[in-house]
Design an enzyme around this catalytic site. Structure first.
Site, PDB file in Angstrom:
ATOM      1  N   TRP A 145       1.150   6.746   3.342  1.00 26.68           N
ATOM      2  CA  TRP A 145      -0.218   6.553   2.860  1.00 26.68           C
ATOM      3  C   TRP A 145      -1.111   6.356   4.090  1.00 26.68           C
ATOM      4  CZ3 TRP A 145      -2.810   1.426   1.578  1.00 26.68           C
ATOM      5  CH2 TRP A 145      -4.044   1.637   0.969  1.00 26.68           C
ATOM      6  N   ASP A 226       6.372  -2.035   0.455  1.00 24.53           N
ATOM      7  CA  ASP A 226       5.071  -1.814  -0.172  1.00 24.53           C
ATOM      8  C   ASP A 226       5.359  -1.257  -1.560  1.00 24.53           C
ATOM      9  OD1 ASP A 226       2.522  -1.270  -0.932  1.00 24.53           O
ATOM     10  OD2 ASP A 226       2.150   0.313   0.542  1.00 24.53           O
ATOM     11  N   LYS A 262      -2.647   0.405 -10.136  1.00 22.36           N
ATOM     12  CA  LYS A 262      -2.182   1.554 -10.927  1.00 22.36           C
ATOM     13  C   LYS A 262      -1.485   1.114 -12.205  1.00 22.36           C
ATOM     14  CE  LYS A 262      -2.920   2.772  -6.851  1.00 22.36           C
ATOM     15  NZ  LYS A 262      -3.568   3.700  -6.005  1.00 22.36           N
TER      16      LYS A 262
HETATM   17  N1  PMP Z   1       0.167   1.281  -0.817  1.00 20.16           N
HETATM   18  C1  PMP Z   1       0.257   2.550  -1.203  1.00 20.16           C
HETATM   19  C2  PMP Z   1       1.490   3.316  -0.862  1.00 20.16           C
HETATM   20  C3  PMP Z   1      -0.783   3.134  -1.918  1.00 20.16           C
HETATM   21  O1  PMP Z   1      -0.662   4.402  -2.305  1.00 20.16           O
HETATM   22  C4  PMP Z   1      -1.920   2.372  -2.230  1.00 20.16           C
HETATM   23  C5  PMP Z   1      -3.063   2.961  -2.986  1.00 20.16           C
HETATM   24  N2  PMP Z   1      -3.314   4.243  -2.861  1.00 20.16           N
HETATM   25  C6  PMP Z   1      -1.967   1.047  -1.807  1.00 20.16           C
HETATM   26  C7  PMP Z   1      -0.902   0.534  -1.107  1.00 20.16           C
HETATM   27  C8  PMP Z   1      -3.100   0.106  -2.047  1.00 20.16           C
HETATM   28  O2  PMP Z   1      -3.883   0.296  -3.118  1.00 20.16           O
HETATM   29  P1  PMP Z   1      -4.823  -0.851  -3.685  1.00 20.16           P
HETATM   30  O3  PMP Z   1      -5.421  -1.558  -2.532  1.00 20.16           O
HETATM   31  O4  PMP Z   1      -5.826  -0.116  -4.484  1.00 20.16           O
HETATM   32  O5  PMP Z   1      -3.956  -1.729  -4.503  1.00 20.16           O
END
Ligand code: PMP
Length: 416
Positions: A145, A226, A262
């Protein structure tokens, strides 16, 4: 009365050079740039597959119910403690580590609420930069990411990478991954996507996770997980937590970043958690005190509303059951779109092997489309995706899947 003078500053007109004259124009965010181009396009067939979200402002029914309940409770708006809403952090840890987790039962997991997954990563990397006894570096999968890199750098860590994706098979480069992880100096920090790897949609199998756990124990590497998509990959939150739970069971002292963007559709509520498995309740207290020291100057304390929603759902038997059904529904819908895309490409005799579209999991698919094909899709077919060929499968639906398959097929055949 004195006549009013127009406002004038002694500097006005004299200061020819602005203080910010040397600030350089930064590059646009790769993903948000796609959305900008999509917004400018006026064609009714246009599709935005660059987004992380499902592109539709859909609120889960379980979230709506939780909000109704919270509305009638008339909760206060007082500051939360620095590490957030206790009810939420306890339940978030239970969801990730499992109700029978040993360190959880023994009260040795330090958890702080965070500004979604991004905030969890930022706190986590800052914690490593300050307290990790080994090298201040983190190994990220290649690709990963995009935001992982600036987050780790901003926190003061050196960014390194390990092989992850095999372009030939459009699958996991497990040999390359193992080789690089073995070659890293003992005690390296390795970031692992717990499930639904972004951007490839390719995850290790359970047996491969077991092997990785063994190698990392041997090498005394530190697993930095993560988990932004728990439940979104398979539809089952326990199944998706396999890697985290297995590593913990095997004695790794993992750290974990969680996001509820999500799996609860709480994108803009910014609900997440960062946790550290420690050796004892006493060590947990010390780690907890340092997490507070990191959070306090960053944003003082987290927002309450999203955490209340998540806690309400996770803490109620009925709502939790309903939510798990909805998570399964979202994951199944994505799986059905993968099947439809695969069928659409095969029926159109699209050159290439497309099995990966089906076998990859989670929200994203790494299609294997080249940057030139992605450019042609945007310019000629009004279909927008990031130039690495990543598609948010969640943005496909019964109304656009045929047009998308048709457009991809033409792009691959050079007919656009
Ligand atoms: N880690 C990964 C691998 C992600 O794809 C994302 C969102 N695209 C995030 C962390 C963090 O997303 P958010 O801050 O919206 O929770």
């Amino acid at each position: 009365m004195l006549p009013l003078k127009p406002f004038s500053s002694p500097l006005l007109g004299k200061r020819l050079i602005s203080t910010w004259a040397n600030v350089k124009q930064g590059p646009p965010d790769a993903i948000l740039g796609v959305t900008e181009a999509f917004k400018r396009d006026k064609d009714p067939r246009k599709i935005n597959l660059g987004v992380d979200g499902n592109g539709k402002p859909y609120v889960l029914p379980s979230v709506q119910k939780a909000e109704d309940l919270l509305y009638h409770q008339h909760g206060d708006k007082e500051y939360l403690p620095i590490t957030g809403l206790g009810d939420f952090t306890k339940l978030a840890a239970k969801l990730a580590y499992g109700p029978s987790s040993k360190p959880l039962k023994e009260g040795r997991i330090a958890v702080t609420q965070s500004i979604s997954g991004t905030g969890a990563l930022r706190i986590g990397t800052a914690f490593f930069a300050r307290h990790y006894p080994g090298a201040k570096a983190i190994y990220l999968p290649s690709p990963t990411w995009g935001n992982h890199i600036p987050i780790a750098k901003d926190a003061g860590l050196e960014v390194k990478s390990y092989s992850y994706f095999d372009k030939e098979t459009v699958g996991l480069d497990f040999d390359g991954m193992k080789k690089d992880i073995r070659a890293a100096p003992d005690g390296s920090v390795i970031l692992l996507h717990a499930c639904a790897h972004n951007p490839t949609g390719v995850d290790p199998t359970h047996n491969q996770w077991k092997e990785l756990s063994e190698i990392m124990l041997e090498k005394k590497h530190f697993p930095f997980f993560d988990m932004a998509y728990q439940g979104f990959a398979s539809g089952d939150t326990d199944y998706d937590a396999f890697a985290v739970r297995h590593f913990v069971e095997k004695g790794h002292q993992v750290v974990l970043c969680q996001s509820f963007a999500k799996n609860m559709g709480l994108y803009s509520e910014r609900v997440g958690a960062f946790s550290v498995v420690t050796a004892s309740p006493e060590e947990k207290e010390r780690v907890d005190s340092q997490l507070k020291i990191i959070v306090r100057p960053l944003y003082s304390n987290p927002p309450i509303h999203g955490a209340r929603i998540a806690a309400c759902i996770l803490g109620s038997h009925d709502l939790n059951k309903q939510w798990l059904g909805e998570v399964k529904g979202m994951a199944d819908r994505i799986i059905s779109m993968r099947d439809a895309l695969y069928d659409g490409l095969i029926q159109r005799n699209t050159p290439g092997e497309w099995g990966h579209v089906r076998s990859q999991i989670g929200m994203f698919s790494f299609t294997g489309l080249t940057p030139a094909q992605c450019d042609a899709l945007a310019a000629k077919a009004h279909v927008y995706l990031t130039r690495d060929g990543r598609v948010s499968v969640a943005a496909l639906n019964a109304g656009n899947i045929d047009y998308f398959a048709e457009s991809v097929s033409k792009a691959v055949k050079g007919e656009l």
